[in-house]
Design a protein around this motif. Structure first.
Motif, mmCIF file in Angstrom:
data_model
loop_
_atom_site.group_PDB
_atom_site.id
_atom_site.type_symbol
_atom_site.label_atom_id
_atom_site.label_comp_id
_atom_site.label_asym_id
_atom_site.label_seq_id
_atom_site.Cartn_x
_atom_site.Cartn_y
_atom_site.Cartn_z
ATOM 1 N N TYR A 100 0.846 -1.185 0.000
ATOM 2 C CA TYR A 100 0.000 0.000 0.000
ATOM 3 C C TYR A 100 0.884 1.238 0.000
ATOM 4 C CZ TYR A 100 -3.785 -3.084 1.593
ATOM 5 O OH TYR A 100 -4.719 -4.083 1.704
ATOM 6 N N LEU A 101 0.402 2.323 -0.609
ATOM 7 C CA LEU A 101 1.069 3.610 -0.507
ATOM 8 C C LEU A 101 0.427 4.375 0.632
ATOM 9 C CD1 LEU A 101 1.535 4.759 -4.204
ATOM 10 C CD2 LEU A 101 3.178 3.683 -2.689
ATOM 11 N N VAL A 102 1.261 4.940 1.511
ATOM 12 C CA VAL A 102 0.789 5.629 2.709
ATOM 13 C C VAL A 102 1.341 7.047 2.705
ATOM 14 C CG1 VAL A 102 0.847 5.645 5.229
ATOM 15 C CG2 VAL A 102 0.628 3.484 4.016
ATOM 16 N N HIS A 103 0.474 8.003 3.047
ATOM 17 C CA HIS A 103 0.856 9.411 3.106
ATOM 18 C C HIS A 103 1.556 9.704 4.426
ATOM 19 C CE1 HIS A 103 0.631 13.626 2.057
ATOM 20 N NE2 HIS A 103 0.119 13.900 3.231
ATOM 21 N N SER A 161 -4.520 5.933 -0.517
ATOM 22 C CA SER A 161 -5.745 6.144 0.254
ATOM 23 C C SER A 161 -5.556 5.880 1.744
ATOM 24 C CB SER A 161 -6.854 5.222 -0.252
ATOM 25 O OG SER A 161 -7.149 5.503 -1.582
ATOM 26 N N TYR A 162 -4.315 5.920 2.223
ATOM 27 C CA TYR A 162 -4.038 5.701 3.641
ATOM 28 C C TYR A 162 -3.142 6.814 4.162
ATOM 29 C CZ TYR A 162 -6.034 1.030 3.529
ATOM 30 O OH TYR A 162 -6.906 -0.018 3.432
ATOM 31 N N ARG A 163 -3.358 7.188 5.427
ATOM 32 C CA ARG A 163 -2.521 8.170 6.119
ATOM 33 C C ARG A 163 -1.787 7.493 7.264
ATOM 34 N NH1 ARG A 163 -3.664 13.591 5.051
ATOM 35 N NH2 ARG A 163 -5.722 13.948 4.178
ATOM 36 N N LEU A 164 -0.587 7.971 7.559
ATOM 37 C CA LEU A 164 0.198 7.455 8.673
ATOM 38 C C LEU A 164 -0.533 7.727 9.979
ATOM 39 C CD1 LEU A 164 2.908 6.290 9.735
ATOM 40 C CD2 LEU A 164 3.722 8.629 9.840
ATOM 41 N N ASN A 165 -0.676 6.701 10.806
ATOM 42 C CA ASN A 165 -1.305 6.851 12.121
ATOM 43 C C ASN A 165 -0.236 6.943 13.194
ATOM 44 O OD1 ASN A 165 -3.200 6.949 14.131
ATOM 45 N ND2 ASN A 165 -3.645 4.770 14.115
ATOM 46 N N THR A 166 0.500 5.856 13.405
ATOM 47 C CA THR A 166 1.584 5.850 14.387
ATOM 48 C C THR A 166 2.748 5.011 13.884
ATOM 49 O OG1 THR A 166 0.583 3.966 15.506
ATOM 50 C CG2 THR A 166 0.122 6.135 16.424
ATOM 51 N N ILE A 167 3.916 5.294 14.433
ATOM 52 C CA ILE A 167 5.092 4.472 14.178
ATOM 53 C C ILE A 167 5.191 3.499 15.336
ATOM 54 C CG2 ILE A 167 7.587 4.444 13.862
ATOM 55 C CD1 ILE A 167 7.300 7.354 12.840
ATOM 56 N N LEU A 168 5.051 2.201 15.063
ATOM 57 C CA LEU A 168 5.025 1.195 16.128
ATOM 58 C C LEU A 168 6.428 0.784 16.564
ATOM 59 C CD1 LEU A 168 2.160 -0.978 14.636
ATOM 60 C CD2 LEU A 168 1.978 0.735 16.420
ATOM 61 N N ALA A 169 7.358 0.667 15.604
ATOM 62 C CA ALA A 169 8.724 0.267 15.920
ATOM 63 C C ALA A 169 9.659 0.856 14.875
ATOM 64 C CB ALA A 169 8.854 -1.249 15.926
ATOM 65 N N ARG A 170 10.830 1.263 15.325
ATOM 66 C CA ARG A 170 11.845 1.781 14.415
ATOM 67 C C ARG A 170 12.633 0.644 13.812
ATOM 68 N NH1 ARG A 170 11.292 6.874 12.486
ATOM 69 N NH2 ARG A 170 10.461 8.217 14.104
ATOM 70 N N GLY A 171 13.072 0.812 12.563
ATOM 71 C CA GLY A 171 13.829 -0.224 11.863
ATOM 72 C C GLY A 171 15.284 -0.226 12.276
ATOM 73 N N VAL A 172 16.087 -0.998 11.568
ATOM 74 C CA VAL A 172 17.493 -1.154 11.906
ATOM 75 C C VAL A 172 18.343 -0.016 11.363
ATOM 76 C CG1 VAL A 172 17.551 -3.638 12.255
ATOM 77 C CG2 VAL A 172 17.668 -2.728 9.947
#
Length: 84
Positions: free
Chosen positions: A44-47, A72-83
Motif C-alpha cells: 500500500y502507498l501511505v501518506h 488512500s491511507y494516512r500514517l497513524n503511528t510508528i510502532l517500531a523503528r527499523g534497523v
C-alpha cells in the motif's frame, strides 16, 4: 454513513517520493485445499506528511479519502523503528 476506517500494519519497504512511503502488509491465511498456513503480501502507498518514516519501520496507517490515484491511507503511528 460508515465512519469505520480500516487500519493496516506493515513494514516500510520504500520511500516513494515526497511524503509517500510504500508499506508491505503480511497476513496469514489457511490454504483451502492443503490446510496449511500461507503468507499473503500486499503493498500500500501511505501518506507521511512530515517525512518522519524510514525504511524498516513498522507503522500503522488509517484509511482516508483518496489522496492520489493509488494512495488512500494516512500514517497513524510508528510502532517500531527499523534497523537503519
Amino acid at each position: 454513513m460508515n465512519t469505520h476506517k480500516r487500519e493496516i500494519q506493515g513494514v516500510v519497504v520504500k520511500r516513494s517520493g515526497d511524503k509517500t512511503v510504500s508499506v508491505l502488509v503480511t497476513r496469514s491465511v489457511l490454504h483451502p485445499k492443503y490446510h496449511k498456513t500461507v503468507k499473503k503480501f500486499k503493498k500500500y502507498l501511505v501518506h507521511d506528511e512530515r517525512n518522519e518514516v524510514n525504511v524498516g519501520d513498522t507503522i500503522s496507517a488509517l484509511e482516508c479519502r483518496p489522496l492520489s490515484k493509488t494512495k488512500s491511507y494516512r500514517l497513524n503511528t510508528i510502532l517500531a523503528r527499523g534497523v537503519e
